[in-house]
Design an enzyme around this catalytic site. Structure first.
Site, PDB file in Angstrom:
ATOM      1  CE  LYS A 132      28.215  -0.587  39.148  1.00  0.00           C
ATOM      2  NZ  LYS A 132      27.460  -1.016  37.991  1.00  0.00           N
TER       3      LYS A 132
ATOM      4  CE  LYS B 245      30.841   5.655  33.482  1.00  0.00           C
ATOM      5  NZ  LYS B 245      29.544   5.213  32.981  1.00  0.00           N
TER       6      LYS B 245
ATOM      7  CE  LYS C  42      22.083   5.381  35.071  1.00  0.00           C
ATOM      8  NZ  LYS C  42      21.667   4.039  34.676  1.00  0.00           N
TER       9      LYS C  42
HETATM   10  P1  ADP Z   1      25.940   4.876  34.707  1.00  0.00           P
HETATM   11  O1  ADP Z   1      27.432   4.840  34.743  1.00  0.00           O
HETATM   12  O2  ADP Z   1      25.430   6.265  34.769  1.00  0.00           O
HETATM   13  O3  ADP Z   1      25.311   3.983  35.763  1.00  0.00           O
HETATM   14  P2  ADP Z   1      25.166   2.802  32.850  1.00  0.00           P
HETATM   15  O4  ADP Z   1      26.253   1.921  33.350  1.00  0.00           O
HETATM   16  O5  ADP Z   1      23.747   2.454  33.190  1.00  0.00           O
HETATM   17  O6  ADP Z   1      25.483   4.303  33.299  1.00  0.00           O
HETATM   18  O7  ADP Z   1      25.320   2.899  31.283  1.00  0.00           O
HETATM   19  C1  ADP Z   1      24.304   2.744  30.305  1.00  0.00           C
HETATM   20  C2  ADP Z   1      24.866   3.000  28.922  1.00  0.00           C
HETATM   21  O8  ADP Z   1      25.332   4.364  28.817  1.00  0.00           O
HETATM   22  C3  ADP Z   1      26.099   2.142  28.577  1.00  0.00           C
HETATM   23  O9  ADP Z   1      26.086   1.814  27.198  1.00  0.00           O
HETATM   24  C4  ADP Z   1      27.262   3.041  28.888  1.00  0.00           C
HETATM   25  O10 ADP Z   1      28.412   2.714  28.144  1.00  0.00           O
HETATM   26  C5  ADP Z   1      26.715   4.413  28.492  1.00  0.00           C
HETATM   27  N1  ADP Z   1      27.319   5.495  29.306  1.00  0.00           N
HETATM   28  C6  ADP Z   1      27.257   5.612  30.656  1.00  0.00           C
HETATM   29  N2  ADP Z   1      27.890   6.713  31.082  1.00  0.00           N
HETATM   30  C7  ADP Z   1      28.368   7.314  29.959  1.00  0.00           C
HETATM   31  C8  ADP Z   1      29.110   8.512  29.742  1.00  0.00           C
HETATM   32  N3  ADP Z   1      29.487   9.283  30.747  1.00  0.00           N
HETATM   33  N4  ADP Z   1      29.444   8.831  28.476  1.00  0.00           N
HETATM   34  C9  ADP Z   1      29.067   8.045  27.435  1.00  0.00           C
HETATM   35  N5  ADP Z   1      28.356   6.910  27.583  1.00  0.00           N
HETATM   36  C10 ADP Z   1      28.008   6.537  28.818  1.00  0.00           C
END
Ligand code: ADP
Ligand code: TRP
Length: 325
Positions: free
Chosen positions: A110, A192, A195
């Site tokens: 970040k 991964k 968002k």
């Molecule tokens: P993003 O990376 O899309 O911003 P967040 O950080 O808000 O997602 O993650 C919210 C929840 O979803 C967390 O528990 C995170 O570990 C899980 N998560 C996020 N991306 C994935 C993914 N690609 N596969 C599995 N779990 C995920």
């Protein structure tokens, strides 16, 4: 077991969030004491528009209720409504070594992504997360793989605190799904699904059929033909099989058999239909909840009232142990 997890209100929730985290939450709430919340304080650490935050919190609340978080079974509230999260964060800051924070992967990513806004909150983010977890003396934290490092740090902080001041906190464990802890981006299966990679990388939980079709049909795969689960050599196809398996409850083996003599296009077409059908009830429930704003807000408020006594009691205990009487 007491289970807790949170998610930031930072835009649409995608199938990676669902399969990695939220789907487990829904299963856990049947047999455990569950606490879930919208981590609005965490979301302040990256650039945002104050006038959009309330809408995003409301949207996130609706999304979770629509996919199956049941406020009769789980406590479900907004983090900033319980002030003890920030108080405990401060107290825990005093036992957390700054070096641990500087080596967190999410912080480094970040800090690179938002070069012009590397604020202290971004660095201290995992301490607030530890406070969220420890405030409720949580034992299990269902999250995706990317959050494991933060949960490990929460364990370290709990241990350090207990050693220094006497036992208050249990050491929490990360709970990962067997399959789906890391769903990969559709347009880049080596990264991964997230968002922050942009909407082409994910299917949102409320995506319309046309978009689902477009995104799945153009998902990046390899140049081969064989449908086989092999994340190293075939990350794209393996990712599609994982998503298929989790939405259909069919094993990967069964799916390899089902698509044995079929091509990638057939797999994608079939997955498109599966996603459209699986996400349809979510979309409909969301639409209904959007018209029930008062109910949603009351639900969050009532839930916060249930969480408050636990938070107050842990803070009193922590303050006393630290000599703040
Ligand atoms: P993003 O990376 O899309 O911003 P967040 O950080 O808000 O997602 O993650 C919210 C929840 O979803 C967390 O528990 C995170 O570990 C899980 N998560 C996020 N991306 C994935 C993914 N690609 N596969 C599995 N779990 C995920
Ligand atoms: N950091 C988590 C994420 O980005 C969200 C979060 C905040 C969280 N507090 C938490 C997750 C406590 C589990 C437990 O996804």
């Amino acid at each position: 077991m007491r289970i807790l997890s949170g998610i930031q209100p930072t835009g649409s929730i995608h199938i990676g969030n669902y399969l990695g985290a939220i789907k487990q939450w829904i299963d856990f709430q049947e047999k455990n004491e569950c606490i879930f919340f919208i981590a609005d304080l965490h979301s302040l650490t990256i650039p945002y528009k104050p006038e959009e935050l309330q809408k995003n919190i409301f949207e996130a609340a609706i999304a979770h209720l629509a996919v199956g978080i049941d406020p009769q079974k789980s406590v479900f509230f907004v983090q900033s409504h319980i002030k003890e999260h920030t108080e405990l964060c401060w107290l825990l800051n005093t036992v957390c070594p700054v070096g641990e924070l500087q080596r967190m992967t999410q912080y480094k990513e970040k800090a690179k992504q938002f070069k012009g806004n590397v604020n202290t909150g971004l660095l201290v983010y995992p301490v607030l997360q530890a406070a969220d977890i420890l405030l409720y003396k949580t034992q299990g934290v269902p999250v995706g793989k990317d959050q494991v490092q933060h949960i490990e740090l929460a364990r370290t902080i709990a241990r350090k605190f207990n050693q220094k001041f006497g036992k208050v906190f249990p050491e929490p464990k990360a709970l990962l799904p067997k399959l789906g802890a890391k769903i990969m981006a559709l347009n880049n299966p080596k990264q991964k699904m997230s968002k922050s990679l942009g909407p082409q990388s994910y299917v949102s939980l409320f995506e319309d059929s046309k978009e689902i079709k477009k995104k799945v049909m153009s998902a990046v795969t390899d140049t081969g033909k064989v449908i086989k689960y092999d994340p190293k050599r075939k990350p794209g196809v393996s990712n599609l099989l994982t998503i298929y398996s989790l939405f259909s409850n069919k094993s990967i083996k069964e799916l390899e058999k089902k698509f044995k003599d079929k091509g990638y296009a057939q797999l994608k077409k079939s997955l498109t239909q599966l996603l459209i059908d699986s996400l349809d009830p979510f979309r409909r429930k969301r639409k209904e909840l959007l018209t029930r704003e008062v109910f949603v807000k009351e639900t969050l408020k009532l839930s916060a009232k249930r969480a408050q006594p636990i938070a107050s009691s842990t803070i009193s205990e922590t303050r006393a142990k630290m000599g703040l009487v």
